[in-house]
Design a protein around this motif. Structure first.
Motif, PDB file in Angstrom:
ATOM      1  N   VAL A  86      -2.122   1.380  -6.724  1.00 40.26           N
ATOM      2  CA  VAL A  86      -3.141   0.668  -7.523  1.00 40.26           C
ATOM      3  C   VAL A  86      -4.682   0.947  -6.929  1.00 40.26           C
ATOM      4  CG1 VAL A  86      -1.695  -0.753  -8.830  1.00 40.26           C
ATOM      5  CG2 VAL A  86      -2.715  -1.692  -6.791  1.00 40.26           C
ATOM      6  N   SER A  87      -4.567   1.133  -5.420  1.00 37.10           N
ATOM      7  CA  SER A  87      -5.781   1.127  -4.688  1.00 37.10           C
ATOM      8  C   SER A  87      -7.051   1.945  -5.383  1.00 37.10           C
ATOM      9  CB  SER A  87      -5.741   1.840  -3.212  1.00 37.10           C
ATOM     10  OG  SER A  87      -4.784   0.777  -2.676  1.00 37.10           O
ATOM     11  N   LYS A  88      -6.693   3.133  -5.737  1.00 32.91           N
ATOM     12  CA  LYS A  88      -7.783   4.006  -6.263  1.00 32.91           C
ATOM     13  C   LYS A  88      -8.021   3.887  -7.791  1.00 32.91           C
ATOM     14  CE  LYS A  88      -7.003   5.529  -1.793  1.00 32.91           C
ATOM     15  NZ  LYS A  88      -7.973   5.514  -0.773  1.00 32.91           N
ATOM     16  N   ALA A  89      -6.903   4.129  -8.557  1.00 34.59           N
ATOM     17  CA  ALA A  89      -7.463   3.932  -9.893  1.00 34.59           C
ATOM     18  C   ALA A  89      -7.817   2.596 -10.453  1.00 34.59           C
ATOM     19  CB  ALA A  89      -6.062   4.447 -10.691  1.00 34.59           C
ATOM     20  N   GLY A 128       0.676  -1.035   0.016  1.00 32.17           N
ATOM     21  CA  GLY A 128      -0.059  -0.132   0.021  1.00 32.17           C
ATOM     22  C   GLY A 128       0.867   1.153   0.085  1.00 32.17           C
ATOM     23  N   ALA A 129       0.373   2.490  -0.678  1.00 29.77           N
ATOM     24  CA  ALA A 129       1.122   3.567  -0.769  1.00 29.77           C
ATOM     25  C   ALA A 129       1.232   4.195   0.871  1.00 29.77           C
ATOM     26  CB  ALA A 129       0.103   4.682  -1.351  1.00 29.77           C
ATOM     27  N   LYS A 130       0.365   3.770   1.746  1.00 33.47           N
ATOM     28  CA  LYS A 130       0.276   4.096   3.162  1.00 33.47           C
ATOM     29  C   LYS A 130       1.741   3.639   3.697  1.00 33.47           C
ATOM     30  CE  LYS A 130      -3.402   4.269   5.964  1.00 33.47           C
ATOM     31  NZ  LYS A 130      -4.606   3.820   6.798  1.00 33.47           N
ATOM     32  N   SER A 167       5.912  13.214  -2.521  1.00 29.30           N
ATOM     33  CA  SER A 167       4.521  13.544  -3.523  1.00 29.30           C
ATOM     34  C   SER A 167       3.711  12.268  -3.788  1.00 29.30           C
ATOM     35  CB  SER A 167       5.187  13.853  -4.811  1.00 29.30           C
ATOM     36  OG  SER A 167       4.038  14.194  -5.705  1.00 29.30           O
ATOM     37  N   ASP A 168       2.690  12.405  -2.667  1.00 28.03           N
ATOM     38  CA  ASP A 168       1.772  11.165  -2.778  1.00 28.03           C
ATOM     39  C   ASP A 168       0.691  11.593  -4.054  1.00 28.03           C
ATOM     40  OD1 ASP A 168      -0.540   9.537  -2.329  1.00 28.03           O
ATOM     41  OD2 ASP A 168      -0.686  10.249  -0.222  1.00 28.03           O
ATOM     42  N   GLU A 169       0.860  10.518  -5.059  1.00 33.32           N
ATOM     43  CA  GLU A 169       0.047  11.057  -6.204  1.00 33.32           C
ATOM     44  C   GLU A 169      -0.982   9.779  -6.409  1.00 33.32           C
ATOM     45  OE1 GLU A 169       2.979  11.468  -9.326  1.00 33.32           O
ATOM     46  OE2 GLU A 169       4.100  13.054  -8.060  1.00 33.32           O
TER      47      GLU A 169
HETATM   48  C1  LIG Z   1      -3.825  10.749   0.195  1.00 30.01           C
HETATM   49  C2  LIG Z   1      -3.864   9.143   0.247  1.00 30.01           C
HETATM   50  N1  LIG Z   1      -2.496   8.479   0.249  1.00 30.01           N
HETATM   51  C3  LIG Z   1      -2.508   7.172   0.543  1.00 30.01           C
HETATM   52  C4  LIG Z   1      -3.414   6.361   0.520  1.00 30.01           C
HETATM   53  C5  LIG Z   1      -3.156   5.003   0.856  1.00 30.01           C
HETATM   54  O1  LIG Z   1      -3.703   4.148   0.021  1.00 30.01           O
HETATM   55  P1  LIG Z   1      -2.963   2.532  -0.172  1.00 30.01           P
HETATM   56  O2  LIG Z   1      -4.413   1.873  -0.052  1.00 30.01           O
HETATM   57  O3  LIG Z   1      -2.089   2.438  -1.192  1.00 30.01           O
HETATM   58  O4  LIG Z   1      -2.376   2.237   1.054  1.00 30.01           O
HETATM   59  C6  LIG Z   1      -4.681   6.935   0.673  1.00 30.01           C
HETATM   60  C7  LIG Z   1      -5.874   6.022   1.045  1.00 30.01           C
HETATM   61  O5  LIG Z   1      -6.862   6.363   1.488  1.00 30.01           O
HETATM   62  C8  LIG Z   1      -5.152   8.367   0.689  1.00 30.01           C
HETATM   63  O6  LIG Z   1      -6.226   8.880   0.634  1.00 30.01           O
END
Ligand SMILES: Cc1ncc(COP(=O)(O)O)c(C=O)c1O
Length: 402
Positions: free
Chosen positions: A239-242, A100-102, A205-207
């Motif tokens: 890949v979570s959102k797109a 996850g991006a988190k 840069s959180d994209e």
């Molecule tokens: C701004 C932002 N960054 C990162 C994330 C985390 O995404 P991931 O599911 O890839 O951990 C979220 C998820 O809500 C988000 O809103």
């Protein structure tokens, strides 16, 4: 005697968005017709072509630990994506794949921050940034923004924040933004990049919402502005959102090799590699994209239009029109200042709205923006219609009661 928690952990509060979703879910289980605008995840299924790739990986017994940083094939696919969509050239050794991006953001913060360091972030901010900063032993510093300036920082406000906070080392920038939906233009990013280069600030840069932009707006990665900022930038995406893949857990960081290697060492001892099946599915997600991805964006765009048009009809509500992500954050200050029904803060507003009208919204206080509430329109148009109708009735009741 109970074991004492660490001081670091005592600072960490539960995620307000996850708590709200849990409360709305338990009301639903009790048979209450709750409409939740709380969740930050697409309500679509993962596209078929990605699921097929996952089935294939499983059938081929691709089920063992992989390289900690991610399989080479995936890191190459990510490099191709960054070159194709963002005009950024990276080598696989500059890519770290994480659950996850988190996790990507936390790994990088731990890799670069020490005790005295400060991490700048525009406010309102995504709920996890301050806590991730604290977990990395650093101090979050908020740069206030306003609705009138589209909730964006600029070169001057960043410069002022750096002068006031001499231990500033990192800026977390999120465009398109959660919670405001604002999107930075190339010119705005260039002004921010110039200040970061001058003061040697690392930009994370959180994209993650890159693909969800509307009205012909184009997402620009700040790392593509100049070689100087690219050297001081870690691009985070996933890949979570797109791709509607929130549960698959895959994000990635691209940046200078020494930072990526250090973040990789953090990951090696924390979570290690991402699920092997997910990695294979993501190679296909990135390389063989079909229409389903663009169709989801188009659907989000029409939901945004509907919700925005309904919200701007409500007297005394202020509403910034988002250009990206799937959130709208209207201002409810007029209602709070009038303090009708004893509601004088956004948390209380959300509690009463949920109890009385069964509509779940997240209070702006959770994002550092008191006097606002956040809608996620990752919800069906039927639910949006009914939910915004209830919301308008609640505001009408507030406006007309003494
Ligand atoms: C701004 C932002 N960054 C990162 C994330 C985390 O995404 P991931 O599911 O890839 O951990 C979220 C998820 O809500 C988000 O809103």
């Amino acid at each position: 005697m109970a074991i004492k928690l660490s001081n670091r952990c005592k600072l960490i509060k539960p995620s307000p968005t996850l708590s709200l979703s849990a409360k709305a879910a338990s009301m639903k289980e009790a048979g209450i017709d709750v409409i939740s605008f709380g969740v930050g995840e697409p309500d679509f299924n993962t596209p078929e072509y990605i699921k097929v790739a996952a089935h294939k990986a499983l059938d081929a017994n691709f089920t063992r630990y992989t390289a900690n940083a991610g399989i080479m094939e995936l890191r190459q696919a990510i490099c191709e994506k960054l070159a194709r969509d963002n005009d950024l050239q990276y080598a696989p050794k500059e890519i770290l794949v994480s659950p996850g991006a988190k996790a990507s953001i936390l790994n990088v913060l731990i890799a670069v921050c020490d005790g005295m360091d400060q991490v700048l972030m525009p406010s309102p901010y995504w709920v996890s940034y301050p806590y991730q900063t604290m977990l990395a032993n650093a101090e979050p510093v908020y740069i206030p923004t306003e609705e009138s300036s589209s909730y964006k920082i600029n070169g001057d406000s960043l410069q002022a924040a750096i002068v006031e906070n001499p231990c500033a080392k990192v800026l977390i920038l999120n465009s398109p933004s959660n919670p405001t939906g604002s999107v930075y233009s190339r010119e705005e990013l260039a002004a921010i990049a110039e200040v970061c280069v001058e003061h040697n600030i690392l930009v994370i840069s959180d994209e993650i919402y890159e693909r969800l932009v509307y009205d012909g707006v184009k997402h620009v990665s700040i790392a593509s502005i100049s070689p100087e900022i690219k050297e001081r930038c870690v691009v985070v995406n996933g890949v979570s959102k797109a791709y509607a893949m929130t549960g698959w857990r895959l994000g990635y960081a691209a940046g200078p090799a020494h930072i990526i290697a250090a973040a990789g060492r953090v990951q090696e001892h924390a979570t290690s590699c991402v699920n092997s099946i997910t990695q294979k599915a993501c190679v296909t997600a990135l390389r063989e994209e079909d229409d389903s991805i663009e169709n989801m964006r188009i659907e989000f765009s029409s939901r945004r239009d509907y919700l925005y048009e309904e919200l701007v009809k409500i007297p005394h509500l202020t509403c910034f029109k988002p250009q990206g992500a799937f959130y709208i954050m209207p201002g409810i200050k007029w209602f709070l200042e009038n303090n009708t029904m004893g509601i004088d803060n956004a948390d209380k507003f959300c509690d009463v709205l949920l109890e009385k009208y069964h509509v779940a919204l997240v209070s702006g206080g959770s994002f550092g923006m008191e006097g606002t509430v956040r809608f996620s329109y990752a919800n069906s148009i039927a639910n949006i219609k009914e939910g915004v109708k209830r919301f308008a009735t609640f505001l009408d009741e507030l406006a007309s009661s003494e």
